[in-house]
Design a protein around this motif. Sequence first.
Motif, mmCIF file in Angstrom:
data_model
loop_
_atom_site.group_PDB
_atom_site.id
_atom_site.type_symbol
_atom_site.label_atom_id
_atom_site.label_comp_id
_atom_site.label_asym_id
_atom_site.label_seq_id
_atom_site.Cartn_x
_atom_site.Cartn_y
_atom_site.Cartn_z
ATOM 1 N N ALA A 513 -21.169 38.636 73.927
ATOM 2 C CA ALA A 513 -22.084 38.773 72.795
ATOM 3 C C ALA A 513 -22.515 40.219 72.581
ATOM 4 C CB ALA A 513 -23.311 37.887 73.013
ATOM 5 N N THR A 514 -22.448 41.047 73.624
ATOM 6 C CA THR A 514 -22.934 42.423 73.548
ATOM 7 C C THR A 514 -21.904 43.364 72.946
ATOM 8 O OG1 THR A 514 -24.364 42.076 75.471
ATOM 9 C CG2 THR A 514 -23.827 44.357 74.901
ATOM 10 N N VAL A 515 -20.631 43.196 73.344
ATOM 11 C CA VAL A 515 -19.604 44.131 72.869
ATOM 12 C C VAL A 515 -19.004 43.629 71.564
ATOM 13 C CG1 VAL A 515 -19.112 44.838 75.216
ATOM 14 C CG2 VAL A 515 -17.779 42.996 74.208
ATOM 15 N N ARG A 516 -18.115 44.429 70.990
ATOM 16 C CA ARG A 516 -17.493 44.053 69.716
ATOM 17 C C ARG A 516 -16.508 42.894 69.909
ATOM 18 N NH1 ARG A 516 -15.275 49.924 68.369
ATOM 19 N NH2 ARG A 516 -14.470 49.451 70.447
ATOM 20 N N THR A 517 -16.268 42.193 68.803
ATOM 21 C CA THR A 517 -15.414 41.010 68.904
ATOM 22 C C THR A 517 -13.984 41.352 69.290
ATOM 23 O OG1 THR A 517 -15.003 41.133 66.522
ATOM 24 C CG2 THR A 517 -16.793 39.701 67.261
ATOM 25 N N ASP A 518 -13.523 42.565 68.956
ATOM 26 C CA ASP A 518 -12.143 42.922 69.305
ATOM 27 C C ASP A 518 -12.044 43.651 70.631
ATOM 28 O OD1 ASP A 518 -13.390 45.213 68.454
ATOM 29 O OD2 ASP A 518 -11.638 45.999 67.377
ATOM 30 N N ASP A 519 -13.159 43.812 71.344
ATOM 31 C CA ASP A 519 -13.108 44.393 72.685
ATOM 32 C C ASP A 519 -12.584 43.358 73.679
ATOM 33 O OD1 ASP A 519 -14.058 46.750 71.757
ATOM 34 O OD2 ASP A 519 -16.117 46.473 72.440
ATOM 35 N N ILE A 520 -12.027 43.836 74.776
ATOM 36 C CA ILE A 520 -11.448 42.972 75.803
ATOM 37 C C ILE A 520 -12.481 42.768 76.900
ATOM 38 C CG2 ILE A 520 -9.579 42.717 77.473
ATOM 39 C CD1 ILE A 520 -8.076 44.848 75.652
ATOM 40 N N VAL A 521 -12.849 41.512 77.128
ATOM 41 C CA VAL A 521 -13.808 41.187 78.190
ATOM 42 C C VAL A 521 -13.076 40.357 79.233
ATOM 43 C CG1 VAL A 521 -16.030 40.169 78.776
ATOM 44 C CG2 VAL A 521 -15.672 41.165 76.516
ATOM 45 N N CYS A 522 -13.122 40.798 80.497
ATOM 46 C CA CYS A 522 -12.309 40.182 81.544
ATOM 47 C C CYS A 522 -13.146 39.961 82.789
ATOM 48 C CB CYS A 522 -11.115 41.100 81.851
ATOM 49 S SG CYS A 522 -10.314 40.773 83.421
ATOM 50 N N ARG A 523 -12.860 38.885 83.484
ATOM 51 C CA ARG A 523 -13.429 38.687 84.822
ATOM 52 C C ARG A 523 -12.306 38.918 85.826
ATOM 53 N NH1 ARG A 523 -14.503 33.301 88.143
ATOM 54 N NH2 ARG A 523 -15.688 34.154 89.885
ATOM 55 N N LEU A 524 -12.470 39.945 86.667
ATOM 56 C CA LEU A 524 -11.448 40.254 87.672
ATOM 57 C C LEU A 524 -11.470 39.229 88.790
ATOM 58 C CD1 LEU A 524 -11.515 44.114 88.150
ATOM 59 C CD2 LEU A 524 -9.954 42.727 86.829
ATOM 60 N N GLY A 525 -12.642 38.674 89.095
ATOM 61 C CA GLY A 525 -12.809 37.756 90.215
ATOM 62 C C GLY A 525 -14.170 37.990 90.835
ATOM 63 N N GLY A 526 -14.692 36.974 91.528
ATOM 64 C CA GLY A 526 -15.992 37.130 92.150
ATOM 65 C C GLY A 526 -17.027 37.473 91.099
ATOM 66 N N ASP A 527 -17.795 38.533 91.338
ATOM 67 C CA ASP A 527 -18.832 38.952 90.396
ATOM 68 C C ASP A 527 -18.444 40.252 89.700
ATOM 69 O OD1 ASP A 527 -18.992 40.465 92.650
ATOM 70 O OD2 ASP A 527 -21.177 40.556 92.713
ATOM 71 N N GLU A 528 -17.137 40.521 89.555
ATOM 72 C CA GLU A 528 -16.661 41.739 88.926
ATOM 73 C C GLU A 528 -16.106 41.441 87.535
ATOM 74 O OE1 GLU A 528 -15.284 44.365 92.799
ATOM 75 O OE2 GLU A 528 -13.781 43.227 91.685
ATOM 76 N N PHE A 529 -16.547 42.228 86.557
ATOM 77 C CA PHE A 529 -16.106 42.091 85.181
ATOM 78 C C PHE A 529 -15.628 43.453 84.687
ATOM 79 C CE2 PHE A 529 -19.225 38.832 85.972
ATOM 80 C CZ PHE A 529 -18.770 37.706 85.313
ATOM 81 N N VAL A 530 -14.764 43.426 83.669
ATOM 82 C CA VAL A 530 -14.282 44.656 83.043
ATOM 83 C C VAL A 530 -14.316 44.467 81.541
ATOM 84 C CG1 VAL A 530 -12.295 46.163 82.665
ATOM 85 C CG2 VAL A 530 -12.833 45.381 84.964
ATOM 86 N N VAL A 531 -14.787 45.502 80.845
ATOM 87 C CA VAL A 531 -14.751 45.527 79.385
ATOM 88 C C VAL A 531 -13.905 46.717 78.965
ATOM 89 C CG1 VAL A 531 -16.087 45.833 77.268
ATOM 90 C CG2 VAL A 531 -16.988 44.391 79.104
#
Length: 658
Positions: A513-531
Motif C-alpha cells: 500500500a505504501t509503494v507505487r503499484t508498479d513497484d516490485i514488493v518481495c518477501r525473501l523469507g523469514g522477516d526479510e522483504f525487498v522493494v
Amino acid sequence: MITAPLPLDEDVRLHALRQLDILDTDPEEAFDRIARLAAFAFGVPIVLISLVDEDRQWFKSHHGLAACETPRSMSFCAHAVLSKRLLVVEDALDDERFADNPLVTGEPHIRFYAGAPLKLANGQVIGTLCLIDAAPRSFDANQAAMLDEFAQLVERELETRRQLLRSRTAHERDRRSLAISEARFRTVFEQTPIGKAVVDLDGRFLDVNKKFTEIVGYDEATLRKRTFASVTHPADVAGDVALASELLAGRQATYAMEKRYLRPDGTPVWVSLAVSLVRDVSGAPLHFIAAVQDISSRKKSEEALRNYHVELEERVRERTVELRRSRDAMQTITDNLPALIAVVDRNLCYQFNNETFRRVFAADPSLLRGHSLRETLGTETFEALQPFFARALAGERVTCENVRYAAAPERVWCATYIPAERDGKVTGFYVMSHDVTEQRRTEQRLRESALLDPLTGLANRRALQDSLGALRASGKPYALFFIDMDGFKAINDRYGHDTGDVLLREVARRLAATVRTDDIVCRLGGDEFVVASRGVDDARTGERIAAAICLAVSKPLAMNGKLIEMSASVGVVLAGQRGATGATGANGAIGANPANAGTVASGAAPNASAALSVEAEGHALADDPLCLADAAMYEAKRAGRNTWRVAPRAEALAALDV
C-alpha cells in the motif's frame, strides 16, 4: 614574504599528485641518484625533488638537507608550480617575495634558488626539481637547459611509477574479479537444484555437483573415474555423442535432449539434458558443461497418458468395426464418452457426431451429418486446423494440443485426428477432442505458485531475481530497499508463530500500500522483504520512500485486544544508472531514533559508516546492489533500528579501497 596563490586548477593538480601514491613513501635510489648527479653537475649543496601538497611541500629526495618537508606557505616551489615555468632567484635578499622568508633569514639560509617544474603526462605540475645555495649565484641559459634535462629524468621516473601503479591496480582488480567470478560459479554450481557436470572432451567427468550424484545414483569419486557414455542407457549414447560432435565442430552452440541414465542397480532414470561447450580465448574447446533435470515423473505421466490414448484409440477402432453394422450402438457408446467424437469424410464433412457436440456447439448431432467442418467450427478455427486435417487425410495420425472452439472460447481442447481406412485407402478421419482446460489451469497455477510467497502472496526470491535481471538489462535507474523487521523473533517467542504470520502478512499489505503499484514488493523469507522501485535516480527520493516504509511498518498492530509494537530497519541502494551501484545521501531516521537523522557534511566522505561496513562484508558487495542494500540495512540496525541507511556510490567504495 609573499605566499604564492593557488593555481586555478588546484583540485585537478592535487588529484593527479595523489593518484601517484608517492607522498610519504620511503626514499628510492632512482630519485636520490638524480639529486646527487644534479648537485655534482651544478656544484650546489642542496638539491630537492619537491612535491607540493595541499599544505606542505614534501621532498621525495632531499640531498644536502635533513628536513623531509616544509610548509607550503613559505615554499619557493609553490611559485614555480603556479607559473609552470622555470623559476630562478639569483639572490633571495633582492626579491621582495622571499627577502623575509624564514627559509632565507634562517636555516638553510637560502640565497640562490632554481626550480624546474615537474609535469605529468596530462600537463599537471606537481612539484619541482630545485637547486639551493646559501650564497647568491648567476644562472645562464645553458644551465637552465641542463636543469630542464634533469627535470625530465625525474618526470620519466614519475611516469614509470604511474604506469606500474596502474598495472598493479589493474592486476589486483582483475584478480578480485576472477575470484568473485569463481566464487559465484562455485556457488551456482553447488547450490543449484539442477544437476551440473563438467565433462572433458573425452567424455570423462571432471566435476559434478551433489544434485547430479543424486540423479544418477553414483557418488562423486566414482563418477570422476567414468565417462558419460558409461552411465548412459545404451540406446541413447549414439544420439548424445552425435550432438556433442556438432558442438565440437562449431555447427551448434548448445544442444538439448531427453535421455536415460542407468543407475548402479541398472534402473533407468529419464533426464532433460542441456549441454554447452566452453572454449578458450583462441576458440579452442576446453570442456562441456551439462545441466540435468530428473523428468522421470513427467515421463511416467506421459506414458500413462499415451497408454490412455492408445487404449481409447484402440477401443474406438474396435467399436467402429462393430458399429458399421449398428450406428445406433456406436452412437450410444460415443455419447457416453467425455470427448468430442466425430467421423469426417475426405470432403471435410461430418458423417457422425456424438452427443457432446450438442453441449459444446448447441447443435443436434444428427443434424450435423453432411455439413462441412467450416460451418460448425467457424472460419477462423477451421483455417487454423486445416493443416492437421490435410495430414490426417494423407494417412498421418496427428494431434493438436491447443484447440479453442468459437462456441466455447474459454475452454481448451486436445484434438486427435486418426486416418480412417478402407481397403487400404484413407476415406476420411476420426476426431477425438478432449477438454484439457482444467489440466492447463492446473499447470498455470503450478507455474504461478513457483513465483509467489505462500504466506504473504508477494513475489518470492525467484521472482525477485527474474525482476532484478530485467531491471539490470534495461539500464534504467532503480532503487532497492532491503527491509528487515526489528525484534521479530521476540514477537514470535512472546505471541506465537500464528501471530508472527499475521504480522508478516500485515507488513506485506502495508508495503504494497505504501509503494507505487508498479513497484516490485518481495518477501525473501523469514522477516526479510525487498522493494524494487523503478525510476528512482537520486538519494533524496530514495530516502523519502525509505522514510515512508519505516513509518508504515512502525504503526502498532492491534490483535486480540493488544497492541503489538513493531518497526523495521531499511537499507537503500540506488542502481541501474550509468557508473553507479549505490548512491550517496543523507542517513535518516524516524520514530524511536530521531537523533540518527542527518546529512553528509560538505567535503566529507559520503556515508562513511555504511561504506566501512560494506568493506567488512567483502569486495563482492561492490558488484551486487542487493548485497549493498543488505549491508546498508545492517548499518541501520547498528544505528538504533527503526531507521534507514543509504549505501555509498561505487566511487566512495573505491576511495575506501573496497
